[in-house]
Write a protein that holds these residues in place. Structure first.
Motif, PDB file in Angstrom:
ATOM      1  N   HIS A  41      51.365  38.221  50.298  1.00  0.00           N
ATOM      2  CA  HIS A  41      50.948  38.695  48.978  1.00  0.00           C
ATOM      3  C   HIS A  41      50.932  37.505  48.023  1.00  0.00           C
ATOM      4  N   ALA A  42      49.962  37.498  47.153  1.00  0.00           N
ATOM      5  CA  ALA A  42      49.897  36.496  46.097  1.00  0.00           C
ATOM      6  C   ALA A  42      49.911  37.260  44.771  1.00  0.00           C
ATOM      7  N   PHE A  43      50.115  36.531  43.710  1.00  0.00           N
ATOM      8  CA  PHE A  43      50.283  37.158  42.405  1.00  0.00           C
ATOM      9  C   PHE A  43      49.265  36.617  41.423  1.00  0.00           C
ATOM     10  N   GLY A  44      48.521  37.527  40.806  1.00  0.00           N
ATOM     11  CA  GLY A  44      47.551  37.158  39.783  1.00  0.00           C
ATOM     12  C   GLY A  44      48.106  37.506  38.420  1.00  0.00           C
ATOM     13  N   ALA A  45      47.849  36.638  37.460  1.00  0.00           N
ATOM     14  CA  ALA A  45      48.320  36.875  36.098  1.00  0.00           C
ATOM     15  C   ALA A  45      47.152  36.741  35.120  1.00  0.00           C
ATOM     16  N   TYR A  46      47.163  37.593  34.137  1.00  0.00           N
ATOM     17  CA  TYR A  46      46.133  37.637  33.096  1.00  0.00           C
ATOM     18  C   TYR A  46      46.852  37.629  31.761  1.00  0.00           C
ATOM     19  N   ILE A  47      46.382  36.789  30.862  1.00  0.00           N
ATOM     20  CA  ILE A  47      46.887  36.830  29.488  1.00  0.00           C
ATOM     21  C   ILE A  47      45.694  36.715  28.556  1.00  0.00           C
ATOM     22  N   ALA A  48      45.691  37.541  27.528  1.00  0.00           N
ATOM     23  CA  ALA A  48      44.634  37.523  26.526  1.00  0.00           C
ATOM     24  C   ALA A  48      45.241  37.145  25.191  1.00  0.00           C
ATOM     25  N   LEU A  49      44.577  36.230  24.499  1.00  0.00           N
ATOM     26  CA  LEU A  49      45.047  35.753  23.197  1.00  0.00           C
ATOM     27  C   LEU A  49      44.026  36.078  22.122  1.00  0.00           C
ATOM     28  N   TYR A  74      34.772  27.329  48.978  1.00  0.00           N
ATOM     29  CA  TYR A  74      34.768  28.782  49.181  1.00  0.00           C
ATOM     30  C   TYR A  74      35.982  29.438  48.514  1.00  0.00           C
ATOM     31  N   PHE A  75      36.600  28.725  47.579  1.00  0.00           N
ATOM     32  CA  PHE A  75      37.808  29.175  46.896  1.00  0.00           C
ATOM     33  C   PHE A  75      37.618  30.520  46.199  1.00  0.00           C
ATOM     34  N   SER A  76      36.424  30.761  45.702  1.00  0.00           N
ATOM     35  CA  SER A  76      36.178  32.002  44.966  1.00  0.00           C
ATOM     36  C   SER A  76      36.383  33.240  45.836  1.00  0.00           C
ATOM     37  N   TYR A  77      36.128  33.129  47.131  1.00  0.00           N
ATOM     38  CA  TYR A  77      36.330  34.286  48.011  1.00  0.00           C
ATOM     39  C   TYR A  77      37.810  34.642  48.136  1.00  0.00           C
ATOM     40  N   ARG A  78      38.662  33.711  47.827  1.00  0.00           N
ATOM     41  CA  ARG A  78      40.107  33.935  47.856  1.00  0.00           C
ATOM     42  C   ARG A  78      40.597  34.552  46.538  1.00  0.00           C
ATOM     43  N   GLU A  79      40.004  34.128  45.401  1.00  0.00           N
ATOM     44  CA  GLU A  79      40.554  34.521  44.101  1.00  0.00           C
ATOM     45  C   GLU A  79      39.779  35.581  43.324  1.00  0.00           C
ATOM     46  N   VAL A  80      38.500  35.753  43.579  1.00  0.00           N
ATOM     47  CA  VAL A  80      37.737  36.752  42.824  1.00  0.00           C
ATOM     48  C   VAL A  80      38.340  38.156  42.941  1.00  0.00           C
ATOM     49  N   PRO A  81      38.873  38.581  44.098  1.00  0.00           N
ATOM     50  CA  PRO A  81      39.488  39.913  44.143  1.00  0.00           C
ATOM     51  C   PRO A  81      40.626  40.088  43.125  1.00  0.00           C
ATOM     52  N   PHE A  82      41.364  39.025  42.835  1.00  0.00           N
ATOM     53  CA  PHE A  82      42.431  39.103  41.837  1.00  0.00           C
ATOM     54  C   PHE A  82      41.833  39.297  40.442  1.00  0.00           C
ATOM     55  N   VAL A  83      40.786  38.537  40.144  1.00  0.00           N
ATOM     56  CA  VAL A  83      40.129  38.644  38.843  1.00  0.00           C
ATOM     57  C   VAL A  83      39.588  40.071  38.662  1.00  0.00           C
ATOM     58  N   GLN A  84      38.920  40.582  39.677  1.00  0.00           N
ATOM     59  CA  GLN A  84      38.361  41.931  39.587  1.00  0.00           C
ATOM     60  C   GLN A  84      39.450  42.979  39.366  1.00  0.00           C
ATOM     61  N   GLN A  85      40.527  42.876  40.108  1.00  0.00           N
ATOM     62  CA  GLN A  85      41.610  43.854  39.981  1.00  0.00           C
ATOM     63  C   GLN A  85      42.262  43.774  38.592  1.00  0.00           C
ATOM     64  N   LEU A  86      42.493  42.570  38.106  1.00  0.00           N
ATOM     65  CA  LEU A  86      43.095  42.416  36.783  1.00  0.00           C
ATOM     66  C   LEU A  86      42.189  42.976  35.694  1.00  0.00           C
ATOM     67  N   LEU A  87      40.887  42.704  35.778  1.00  0.00           N
ATOM     68  CA  LEU A  87      39.964  43.184  34.749  1.00  0.00           C
ATOM     69  C   LEU A  87      39.855  44.706  34.724  1.00  0.00           C
TER      70      LEU A  87
END
Length: 175
Positions: A41-49, A74-87
């Motif tokens: 498991h990895a951890f995604g963090a989102y902060i809005a200012l 191909y880094f985006s295939y690893r991280e885009v799912p985190f961005v989508q889930q956070l949004l």
């Protein structure tokens, strides 16, 4: 890998390097932290200012299983799912999102910030600590004869960050 490269090329055709974010009210940042085990498991963090005051207005985290290994370009295939889930969880969509990765400075102009921007239909900027592609010239990052990013010194630190348009943001606004 050829299929993923073709998908990146297809997505890159949708990348718009033009300002399309209206008034700058909320600026968000997303980053992902990985444990030692590459497929844990990895951890995604989102902060809005608030863009005017700099005060945090929203914070979110998510834990997901990583399903794609780290492979340069191909880094985006690893991280885009985190961005989508956070949004999916945010109350107020941001004006622009900063992502820890490349934008149009990518062999097919589709780094993490560009890829995420297109699939999430959000204005994005890539902020990276290292250069994947191209060369630095007079404060700009140049690839294939085109200025695709800028170098920025981060405050009092001697560390230089590389900043790139992702999607729906110009090079000038990325600065």
């Amino acid at each position: 890998m050829r299929q993923l490269r073709r998908e990146q090329q297809r997505l890159s055709q949708k990348v718009r390097v033009e300002d399309d974010f209206g008034s700058l009210e909320v600026v968000a940042g997303v980053d992902v932290a990985y444990p030692q085990d590459e497929f844990a498991h990895a951890f995604g963090a989102y902060i809005a200012l608030d863009a005017r005051t700099g005060e945090a207005v929203e914070e979110r985290t998510v834990s997901l299983s990583t399903r794609f290994p780290f492979i340069p370009t191909y880094f985006s295939y690893r991280e885009v799912p985190f961005v989508q889930q956070l949004l999916k969880t945010v109350a107020t969509p941001p004006s622009v999102i900063l992502l820890d990765g490349q934008g149009i400075l990518h062999p097919v102009r589709c780094g993490l910030a560009s890829h995420a921007g297109v699939v999430c239909d959000m204005p994005t900027i890539g902020v990276a600590k290292s250069r994947l592609y191209g060369k630095c010239e007079d404060g700009f990052v140049v690839a294939d004869g085109e200025r695709r990013g800028v170098t920025v010194c981060s405050g009092s630190s001697t560390r230089t960050l590389l900043v790139y348009p992702g999607h729906r943001v110009t090079l000038q606004s990325s600065e």
